[in-house]
Design a protein around this motif. Structure first.
Motif, PDB file in Angstrom:
ATOM      1  N   GLN A 278      18.535  31.941  -8.996  1.00 34.15           N
ATOM      2  CA  GLN A 278      18.059  30.577  -8.810  1.00 34.15           C
ATOM      3  C   GLN A 278      17.196  30.472  -7.558  1.00 34.15           C
ATOM      4  O   GLN A 278      16.212  29.717  -7.524  1.00 34.15           O
ATOM      5  CB  GLN A 278      19.235  29.608  -8.711  1.00 34.15           C
ATOM      6  CG  GLN A 278      18.820  28.154  -8.793  1.00 34.15           C
ATOM      7  CD  GLN A 278      18.108  27.823 -10.095  1.00 34.15           C
ATOM      8  OE1 GLN A 278      18.603  28.103 -11.177  1.00 34.15           O
ATOM      9  NE2 GLN A 278      16.912  27.224 -10.003  1.00 34.15           N
ATOM     10  N   THR A 279      17.522  31.261  -6.541  1.00 31.31           N
ATOM     11  CA  THR A 279      16.710  31.260  -5.324  1.00 31.31           C
ATOM     12  C   THR A 279      15.296  31.750  -5.608  1.00 31.31           C
ATOM     13  O   THR A 279      14.308  31.167  -5.136  1.00 31.31           O
ATOM     14  CB  THR A 279      17.359  32.142  -4.244  1.00 31.31           C
ATOM     15  OG1 THR A 279      18.641  31.608  -3.901  1.00 31.31           O
ATOM     16  CG2 THR A 279      16.490  32.211  -2.993  1.00 31.31           C
ATOM     17  N   ASN A 282      13.442  29.035  -7.578  1.00 33.25           N
ATOM     18  CA  ASN A 282      13.055  27.937  -6.698  1.00 33.25           C
ATOM     19  C   ASN A 282      11.849  28.314  -5.850  1.00 33.25           C
ATOM     20  O   ASN A 282      10.893  27.534  -5.706  1.00 33.25           O
ATOM     21  CB  ASN A 282      14.219  27.550  -5.792  1.00 33.25           C
ATOM     22  CG  ASN A 282      15.361  26.890  -6.539  1.00 33.25           C
ATOM     23  OD1 ASN A 282      15.203  26.473  -7.687  1.00 33.25           O
ATOM     24  ND2 ASN A 282      16.519  26.806  -5.895  1.00 33.25           N
ATOM     25  N   SER A 283      11.902  29.510  -5.261  1.00 37.54           N
ATOM     26  CA  SER A 283      10.810  29.952  -4.398  1.00 37.54           C
ATOM     27  C   SER A 283       9.511  30.080  -5.171  1.00 37.54           C
ATOM     28  O   SER A 283       8.458  29.597  -4.735  1.00 37.54           O
ATOM     29  CB  SER A 283      11.169  31.286  -3.747  1.00 37.54           C
ATOM     30  OG  SER A 283      10.080  31.794  -3.007  1.00 37.54           O
ATOM     31  N   SER A 285       8.618  28.693  -8.035  1.00 33.18           N
ATOM     32  CA  SER A 285       8.116  27.411  -8.532  1.00 33.18           C
ATOM     33  C   SER A 285       7.451  26.614  -7.411  1.00 33.18           C
ATOM     34  O   SER A 285       6.432  25.941  -7.632  1.00 33.18           O
ATOM     35  CB  SER A 285       9.239  26.604  -9.176  1.00 33.18           C
ATOM     36  OG  SER A 285      10.230  26.247  -8.229  1.00 33.18           O
ATOM     37  N   LYS A 286       7.985  26.697  -6.188  1.00 33.92           N
ATOM     38  CA  LYS A 286       7.371  25.991  -5.059  1.00 33.92           C
ATOM     39  C   LYS A 286       6.046  26.645  -4.674  1.00 33.92           C
ATOM     40  O   LYS A 286       5.073  25.945  -4.344  1.00 33.92           O
ATOM     41  CB  LYS A 286       8.333  25.958  -3.877  1.00 33.92           C
ATOM     42  CG  LYS A 286       9.524  25.040  -4.116  1.00 33.92           C
ATOM     43  CD  LYS A 286      10.548  25.138  -3.002  1.00 33.92           C
ATOM     44  CE  LYS A 286      11.757  24.251  -3.302  1.00 33.92           C
ATOM     45  NZ  LYS A 286      12.796  24.367  -2.260  1.00 33.92           N
ATOM     46  N   ASP A 317      13.420  30.536  -0.187  1.00 26.66           N
ATOM     47  CA  ASP A 317      13.370  29.198  -0.790  1.00 26.66           C
ATOM     48  C   ASP A 317      13.498  28.175   0.341  1.00 26.66           C
ATOM     49  O   ASP A 317      14.583  27.938   0.860  1.00 26.66           O
ATOM     50  CB  ASP A 317      14.506  29.050  -1.792  1.00 26.66           C
ATOM     51  CG  ASP A 317      14.590  27.649  -2.376  1.00 26.66           C
ATOM     52  OD1 ASP A 317      13.569  26.933  -2.326  1.00 26.66           O
ATOM     53  OD2 ASP A 317      15.679  27.280  -2.860  1.00 26.66           O
TER      54      ASP A 317
END
Length: 332
Positions: A278-279, A282-283, A285-286, A317
């Protein structure tokens, strides 16, 4: 076109065949359809059903292979090749045609090491050779194509023909812009079903960071409104992974309007990198949002940040709660 037997060898084959280097082990010889068939090749031929098999009648007596390591006999419907280390195996149809075009046993695939086998789908066929495995399907593979080496390893990790990439549609071929955006970033591609490709690069210092040394990857042609294609690479030395998105003109202009839709289009025809945390998600996608938001036109042409949006899974992230965090996440 089949290999032609020299006249002198035709004359001597039945007399001194057992003395020729590379012939299959001694066994009861038989003359079948006017040709001498012998040894392990004869045993395999009988095992397959002889003249009633897809091979039909022999067209030549047994001959030594040019490398001196084995022997072969051509039949109406194919051939049987033998060496002491690989045994005797029939080769026919589209697999034989492709193997012939690549130089027979002297090509990169070497000798067959198995008979032709039926794939789990009940329709496709495969046959293993020393340097890779041929795959064929009547409607999905566009002929017979061999998969091997690093690309074969990666394909196997994704489940072979039952996985995300399906059957091979081409042989391996040399290509540019593999592992990087430059024409000198050369490597190997192989196309699979649904406009998906597997990739290999030996590594180049002017390529993506993930491919500064040997890397493998995959690419999906997306053709979405904002995304042309998505590439994913893994460095084979340190395990680093990165994602490289090629936006359309509309993507450069509008992809920051809806991060969720942009994310969907990125993965519309490309599998998400395996075992993603998930990290990492998240990273990445940002980073995607950062590139879309700051892809301003460049005075010299193109867009700020380059022709691809490079998303690196090893970046932290970072929360969105400050302008400084945003700048850090975007690596500016």
């Amino acid at each position: 076109m089949g290999r032609k037997l020299p006249a002198a060898l035709l004359l001597a084959a039945g007399i001194v065949g057992s003395l020729i280097m590379g012939t299959s082990p001694a066994a009861a010889d038989e003359v079948i359809c006017g040709e001498l068939v012998r040894g392990a090749i004869l045993e395999k031929y009988k095992e397959m059903g002889g003249q009633t098999s897809p091979l039909g009648c022999p067209r030549t007596p047994e001959q030594p292979t040019p490398d001196g390591q084995g022997a072969f006999t051509h039949f109406q419907g194919g051939s049987i090749y033998w060496t002491g280390s690989t045994g005797a195996h029939p080769v026919w149809g589209a697999i034989r045609d492709s193997w012939e075009s690549q130089g027979w046993e002297r090509g990169r695939l070497g000798y067959p090491v198995s008979d032709e086998l039926t794939n789990p789908d009940g329709e496709g066929r495969r046959q293993q050779f020393q340097g890779g495995t041929y795959y064929w399907h009547p409607t999905k593979s566009n002929g017979a194509h061999a998969v091997g080496g690093r690309i074969g390893e990666l394909w196997g990790q994704w489940g072979y023909e039952r996985g995300a990439f399906g059957y091979p549609m081409t042989d391996e071929y040399n290509a540019v812009q593999v592992g990087g955006n430059l024409s000198e970033n050369t490597g190997v591609r192989q196309r699979f079903q649904n406009d998906r490709f597997l990739l290999w690069s030996p590594g180049q210092t002017n390529a993506f960071e993930t491919c500064h040394s040997e890397c493998v990857g995959y690419l999906g042609v997306t053709n979405e409104p904002w995304v042309k294609q998505t590439e994913v690479y893994t460095n084979l030395g340190n395990g680093k992974r990165s994602v490289h998105v090629t936006p359309t003109d509309a993507g450069f202009e509008d992809a920051d309007d809806d991060l969720q839709e942009n994310w969907r289009q990125v993965w519309a025809n490309t599998p998400l990198f395996p075992n993603a945390t998930q990290t990492e998600i998240n990273s990445v996608s940002k980073q995607l949002y950062c590139h879309a938001a700051f892809a301003f036109p460049s005075p010299g042409g193109g867009h700020f940040g380059g022709p691809t949006w490079d998303l690196e899974t090893w970046r932290a992230d970072i929360p969105w709660d400050s302008a400084e965090a945003l700048r850090t996440q975007c690596n500016w």
